[in-house]
Design a protein around this motif. Structure first.
Motif, PDB file in Angstrom:
ATOM      1  N   TYR A   1       9.934  -2.484  -3.581  1.00  0.00           N
ATOM      2  CA  TYR A   1       8.797  -1.941  -2.838  1.00  0.00           C
ATOM      3  C   TYR A   1       9.001  -2.179  -1.347  1.00  0.00           C
ATOM      4  N   GLN A   2       8.439  -1.281  -0.541  1.00  0.00           N
ATOM      5  CA  GLN A   2       8.409  -1.465   0.907  1.00  0.00           C
ATOM      6  C   GLN A   2       6.977  -1.784   1.317  1.00  0.00           C
ATOM      7  N   LEU A   3       6.760  -2.977   1.859  1.00  0.00           N
ATOM      8  CA  LEU A   3       5.430  -3.408   2.282  1.00  0.00           C
ATOM      9  C   LEU A   3       5.373  -3.472   3.801  1.00  0.00           C
ATOM     10  N   SER A   4       4.273  -3.007   4.351  1.00  0.00           N
ATOM     11  CA  SER A   4       4.053  -3.158   5.783  1.00  0.00           C
ATOM     12  C   SER A   4       3.648  -4.601   6.072  1.00  0.00           C
ATOM     13  N   ILE A   5       4.174  -5.173   7.140  1.00  0.00           N
ATOM     14  CA  ILE A   5       3.806  -6.546   7.512  1.00  0.00           C
ATOM     15  C   ILE A   5       2.308  -6.638   7.792  1.00  0.00           C
ATOM     16  N   LYS A   6       1.705  -5.546   8.269  1.00  0.00           N
ATOM     17  CA  LYS A   6       0.264  -5.544   8.542  1.00  0.00           C
ATOM     18  C   LYS A   6      -0.551  -5.736   7.268  1.00  0.00           C
ATOM     19  N   GLN A   7       0.017  -5.361   6.116  1.00  0.00           N
ATOM     20  CA  GLN A   7      -0.682  -5.549   4.843  1.00  0.00           C
ATOM     21  C   GLN A   7      -0.783  -7.019   4.459  1.00  0.00           C
ATOM     22  N   LEU A   8       0.132  -7.831   4.966  1.00  0.00           N
ATOM     23  CA  LEU A   8       0.222  -9.231   4.561  1.00  0.00           C
ATOM     24  C   LEU A   8      -0.695 -10.062   5.450  1.00  0.00           C
ATOM     25  N   ASN A   9      -1.979 -10.029   5.119  1.00  0.00           N
ATOM     26  CA  ASN A   9      -3.030 -10.645   5.922  1.00  0.00           C
ATOM     27  C   ASN A   9      -3.457 -11.960   5.270  1.00  0.00           C
ATOM     28  N   VAL A  10      -3.387 -13.047   6.023  1.00  0.00           N
ATOM     29  CA  VAL A  10      -3.744 -14.352   5.465  1.00  0.00           C
ATOM     30  C   VAL A  10      -5.231 -14.440   5.127  1.00  0.00           C
ATOM     31  N   ASP A  11      -6.065 -13.639   5.811  1.00  0.00           N
ATOM     32  CA  ASP A  11      -7.499 -13.662   5.535  1.00  0.00           C
ATOM     33  C   ASP A  11      -7.870 -12.811   4.330  1.00  0.00           C
ATOM     34  N   HIS A  12      -7.059 -11.808   4.034  1.00  0.00           N
ATOM     35  CA  HIS A  12      -7.307 -10.927   2.899  1.00  0.00           C
ATOM     36  C   HIS A  12      -5.998 -10.699   2.141  1.00  0.00           C
ATOM     37  N   PRO A  13      -5.582 -11.664   1.315  1.00  0.00           N
ATOM     38  CA  PRO A  13      -4.305 -11.531   0.600  1.00  0.00           C
ATOM     39  C   PRO A  13      -4.243 -10.269  -0.244  1.00  0.00           C
ATOM     40  N   LEU A  14      -3.061  -9.712  -0.317  1.00  0.00           N
ATOM     41  CA  LEU A  14      -2.818  -8.478  -1.069  1.00  0.00           C
ATOM     42  C   LEU A  14      -2.923  -8.768  -2.563  1.00  0.00           C
ATOM     43  N   THR A  15      -3.741  -8.001  -3.275  1.00  0.00           N
ATOM     44  CA  THR A  15      -3.943  -8.232  -4.707  1.00  0.00           C
ATOM     45  C   THR A  15      -3.133  -7.290  -5.592  1.00  0.00           C
ATOM     46  N   SER A  16      -2.663  -6.187  -5.021  1.00  0.00           N
ATOM     47  CA  SER A  16      -1.855  -5.242  -5.792  1.00  0.00           C
ATOM     48  C   SER A  16      -1.023  -4.410  -4.832  1.00  0.00           C
ATOM     49  N   ILE A  17      -0.009  -3.734  -5.373  1.00  0.00           N
ATOM     50  CA  ILE A  17       0.867  -2.887  -4.573  1.00  0.00           C
ATOM     51  C   ILE A  17       0.714  -1.449  -5.052  1.00  0.00           C
ATOM     52  N   ALA A  18       0.501  -0.538  -4.126  1.00  0.00           N
ATOM     53  CA  ALA A  18       0.304   0.869  -4.476  1.00  0.00           C
ATOM     54  C   ALA A  18       1.605   1.497  -4.952  1.00  0.00           C
ATOM     55  N   ASP A  19       1.481   2.447  -5.868  1.00  0.00           N
ATOM     56  CA  ASP A  19       2.664   3.148  -6.378  1.00  0.00           C
ATOM     57  C   ASP A  19       3.402   3.877  -5.262  1.00  0.00           C
ATOM     58  N   ALA A  20       2.666   4.292  -4.227  1.00  0.00           N
ATOM     59  CA  ALA A  20       3.292   5.024  -3.126  1.00  0.00           C
ATOM     60  C   ALA A  20       4.291   4.164  -2.361  1.00  0.00           C
ATOM     61  N   GLN A  21       4.204   2.844  -2.524  1.00  0.00           N
ATOM     62  CA  GLN A  21       5.116   1.949  -1.819  1.00  0.00           C
ATOM     63  C   GLN A  21       6.382   1.637  -2.616  1.00  0.00           C
ATOM     64  N   LEU A  22       6.473   2.210  -3.813  1.00  0.00           N
ATOM     65  CA  LEU A  22       7.667   2.013  -4.638  1.00  0.00           C
ATOM     66  C   LEU A  22       8.841   2.769  -4.030  1.00  0.00           C
ATOM     67  N   VAL A  23       9.939   2.053  -3.821  1.00  0.00           N
ATOM     68  CA  VAL A  23      11.157   2.648  -3.258  1.00  0.00           C
ATOM     69  C   VAL A  23      12.141   3.013  -4.356  1.00  0.00           C
ATOM     70  N   TYR A  24      12.308   2.098  -5.323  1.00  0.00           N
ATOM     71  CA  TYR A  24      13.316   2.347  -6.357  1.00  0.00           C
ATOM     72  C   TYR A  24      13.002   1.499  -7.582  1.00  0.00           C
ATOM     73  N   SER A  25      13.141   2.103  -8.754  1.00  0.00           N
ATOM     74  CA  SER A  25      12.972   1.407 -10.017  1.00  0.00           C
ATOM     75  C   SER A  25      14.259   1.546 -10.810  1.00  0.00           C
ATOM     76  N   SER A  26      14.790   0.422 -11.292  1.00  0.00           N
ATOM     77  CA  SER A  26      16.094   0.431 -11.946  1.00  0.00           C
ATOM     78  C   SER A  26      15.965   0.089 -13.427  1.00  0.00           C
ATOM     79  N   GLN A  27      16.787   0.732 -14.234  1.00  0.00           N
ATOM     80  CA  GLN A  27      16.889   0.398 -15.641  1.00  0.00           C
ATOM     81  C   GLN A  27      17.910  -0.713 -15.874  1.00  0.00           C
ATOM     82  N   SER A  28      18.593  -1.100 -14.812  1.00  0.00           N
ATOM     83  CA  SER A  28      19.592  -2.171 -14.876  1.00  0.00           C
ATOM     84  C   SER A  28      19.170  -3.302 -13.944  1.00  0.00           C
ATOM     85  N   PRO A  29      19.604  -4.538 -14.200  1.00  0.00           N
ATOM     86  CA  PRO A  29      19.188  -5.673 -13.364  1.00  0.00           C
ATOM     87  C   PRO A  29      19.610  -5.513 -11.906  1.00  0.00           C
TER      88      PRO A  29
END
Length: 721
Positions: A527-555
């Motif tokens: 996933y690609q997260l914006s640093i602005k999302q990482l707020n100490v006062d309001h911690p991120l509880t979930s990640i939106a599907d739109a932020q998914l960069v790549y999903s692998s079937q292999s490790p």
């Protein structure tokens, strides 16, 4: 609210405040309970047993749990155990809060009212008071009666549903300093064999303990390097035979050693087979078939597959099994009757499937499918039920039917469960180990201008440095589950910035060169997260599907920025690392000619990218930007750096025109730093840094932050049924 020293404890709001600023201090629930216990009884010795009774009533915990909790509380209070201002250790008796405690609500500010009453009024009031007192007594008796009824109902319901609970208890068999693990009980139900290690050791030592007399003796094993105990075989009179695994990075072998009892001197010692071409994950012995079964990675890469070695015929083969995917078949156990092989297989979705292979007819049966990764399972003594470790953050051992029905917790502890459960030879109980493995972040390179790092007493891993500020991200289980934390090494503070309610595997985080976003591997998805999302006062509880960069079937084993708009992901396919390039603008995959394993960038020079070729391990520089709209291959011309990485390297990075990678040499890990400038390479050579049970690292502007072992403790336990 109660004040002690520089702090205020707010019971109603369950929070801890600084006295002057009234700023809330981060403290978890269990630490708050412990602190409240001390504040309620200042200058009073509180025994370890009292702490156990108050904080873990009805649970099975170890002494190390109290040590860990006290250490964490001292860290929160910025207290020093040697020169305490708050928590004092009273040897052999317990602990004491040595700070005075003041109640902030001042009774003197509440003035009593002046009341004028006549004798008649007093008599009337006295009658009213008597009636009220009688009413209170009746009410109290009614409440007590109701409570007794409820307790009786609870007991009746518990007894009527006794099949849903289990009466296991556990007791520690070892309590020495360091970590005791890989326990095997001799068939005589008397002698416990185990390995011992600590954070400073590079080699395990073998010990034997008489659990009835507590006599403990180290077994001299000469040059033998023992990674795991496989099985104990009751040999001839006064002789015991031990099967063990040596899986040191520079060699792998399975050995058989016979030694005399009770002197424990070696009589015979020989290698059964060599496993240098594989990376063994788990191994079990079938006494009825005289066969060793083991799961291993071919070519040191996933997926794990299951093999067999017959001790009599010396034949070794790949057994019948379900096709492994993702991480493959990583945990195995032979049933006590010798007829079945239990296999745990985890796919790339981080969900584990239990499988049973019938060793008589090669039939495979699917059992329980877990919604999270499960690392350890063994057969029950009846060869039908199974024991397995619960998913994080619970530290429990569960017993269930093979299909998952009738699951019940038989062990619940406060510390992490270590690998290698085994059955106690009495036909009823099991052996298991707990561990405290503290992985902490520290500066590896001399950096006098950098402050010390805020570390907890749990695992802090995968640090990711910012490039234009004094901050870094890291992953930790301080709150129980893996979460992302943001730290500032000028102020030496770390704050949680995610609060995922579900358990996730987090790892391989990389901060962009402009510090505006971060790549994070979550459950084998990037996933690609914006640093602005990482707020100490309001911690991120979930990640939106739109932020998914790549999903692998292999490790996935590596991620990096290739350019400002392209990401490099390395996943293992067919036991080979393969590079995938993702264009962030439209999430499309780009193909490049050749066979590439890794893609890298230099945050100090983001216009430059690098590729490592498969098999040859040759490093190439990709230069000459042509057009922003072209593919990566069209944009770059490849130039050989004349640097070849050694076989078996891992954790490769580039920073400030320097190549970094990790290798293992003679059971010791080293971080290497090699200049990409041929002139500097000739003058400086290769710099090597010795690591200590290394986990991960990051580097920016030549400053290396490292996550490695700070402390290793653990004990061996048995259930009592």
């Amino acid at each position: 609210m109660k004040q002690f020293g520089s702090f205020i404890l707010d019971h109603d709001q369950s929070r801890l405040l600084h006295k002057g600023s009234k700023v809330e201090v981060e403290i978890d629930h269990k630490l708050f309970e412990l602190l409240s216990l001390f504040v309620q009884q200042p200058n009073t010795i509180i025994s370890r047993q009292t702490i156990l009774d108050e904080l873990w009533a009805g649970s099975i915990v170890t002494d190390n749990a109290i040590n860990k909790l006290i250490a964490n509380l001292r860290k929160v209070l910025e207290d020093d155990a040697k020169r305490p201002r708050y928590i004092q250790t009273v040897p052999k008796r317990g602990y004491r809060l040595i700070s005075d405690v003041t109640l902030l609500a001042n009774p003197e500010n509440v003035k009593p009212q002046s009341i004028g009453l006549t004798p008649l009024d007093l008599d009337k009031n006295l009658t009213v008071i008597k009636k009220k007192t009688l009413f209170k007594k009746v009410a109290n008796y009614s409440i007590i009666s109701l409570l007794l009824v409820l307790v009786g109902f609870y007991i009746w319901q518990t007894l009527s549903n006794k099949d849903k609970f289990d009466s296991h208890y556990s007791v520690a068999l070892t309590r020495a300093a360091g970590a005791e693990q890989s326990a095997q009980m001799h068939p005589n139900n008397q002698h416990l064999y185990y390995l011992k290690n600590n954070e400073k050791s590079t080699q395990n030592t073998l010990w034997v303990k008489n659990i009835h007399t507590s006599i403990t003796k180290q077994v001299e094993t000469g040059d033998a390097r023992i990674s795991d105990l496989i099985a104990l075989i009751d040999g001839k009179a006064n002789t015991s035979t031990l099967l063990y695994l040596d899986k040191s990075p520079n060699g792998c072998g399975v050995y058989q050693v016979a030694f005399s009892v009770p002197s424990y001197t070696i009589q015979t010692h020989h290698k059964l087979f060599d496993c240098a071409d594989k990376r063994i994950k788990d191994i079990a012995y079938n006494a009825q078939q005289h066969t060793l079964y083991y799961s291993a990675q071919p070519k040191n890469f996933w997926p794990n597959q299951v093999y067999a070695f017959n001790l009599k015929t010396k034949e070794q083969l790949l057994i019948t099994q379900a096709e492994p995917k993702g991480w493959g078949h990583h945990n195995i156990d032979v049933s006590p009757d010798g007829n079945k092989l239990l296999i745990l297989s985890t796919n790339s979705d981080y969900k584990t499937q239990a499988l049973s292979l019938n060793l008589l007819n090669n039939k495979i049966t699917a059992g329980v499918k877990f919604s999270n990764p499960v690392t350890e399972a063994i057969w029950h003594h009846d060869s039908k039920q199974i024991y397995y470790y619960a998913s994080e953050p619970a530290q429990q051992i569960i017993k269930s039917e093979f299909n998952g029905d009738n699951a019940v917790a038989v062990v619940s502890v406060s510390e992490a469960l270590s690998s290698k459960m085994s059955r106690f030879p009495d036909g009823k109980n099991i052996l298991f180990s707990t561990e405290i493995k503290n992985l902490n972040n520290r500066w590896l390179t001399p950096a006098n201008h950098l402050a010390s790092i805020d570390n907890s007493t749990v695992a802090d891993t995968y640090p990711g440095l910012f490039h234009h500020s004094e901050q870094y991200l890291f992953i930790s289980k301080r709150s129980g589950r893996s979460q992302l934390y943001l730290a500032d090494y000028e102020t030496n503070q770390a704050k949680i910035v995610t609060n995922f309610s579900k358990a996730h595997w987090l790892g391989y985080l990389v901060v962009a060169a402009d510090d505006k976003s971060v790549l994070l591997n979550v459950d084998n998805k990037v996933y690609q997260l914006s640093i602005k999302q990482l707020n100490v006062d309001h911690p991120l509880t979930s990640i939106a599907d739109a932020q998914l960069v790549y999903s692998s079937q292999s490790p996935i084993i590596a991620i990096d920025w290739l350019t400002t708009d392209k990401v490099a992901v390395t996943a293992v396919k067919n036991a080979n690392p393969e590079l995938v390039i993702i264009n962030l603008s439209d999430k499309t995959l780009e193909q490049i000619k050749g066979m590439w394993a890794y893609g890298l960038s230099d945050s100090a020079q983001p216009q430059q990218s690098f590729l490592i070729e498969q098999h040859s391990n040759q490093l190439y520089r990709a230069n000459s930007l042509i057009s922003e709209n072209d593919t990566f291959e069209a944009q770059r011309k490849f130039a050989d750096t004349h640097i070849t990485l050694p076989k078996g390297f891992y954790h490769v990075k580039i920073d400030a025109n320097t190549l970094y990678y990790v290798t293992t040499e003679n059971d010791q890990e080293y971080l290497h730093a090699v200049s990409l400038s041929s002139d500097q390479r000739i003058n400086q050579g290769i710099r090597k840094y010795r690591l200590n049970t290394f986990s991960s690292y990051d580097v920016s502007k030549g400053n290396i932050i490292l996550s490695d072992m700070d402390k290793l403790e653990g004990d061996i336990h048995r259930t009592l049924l």
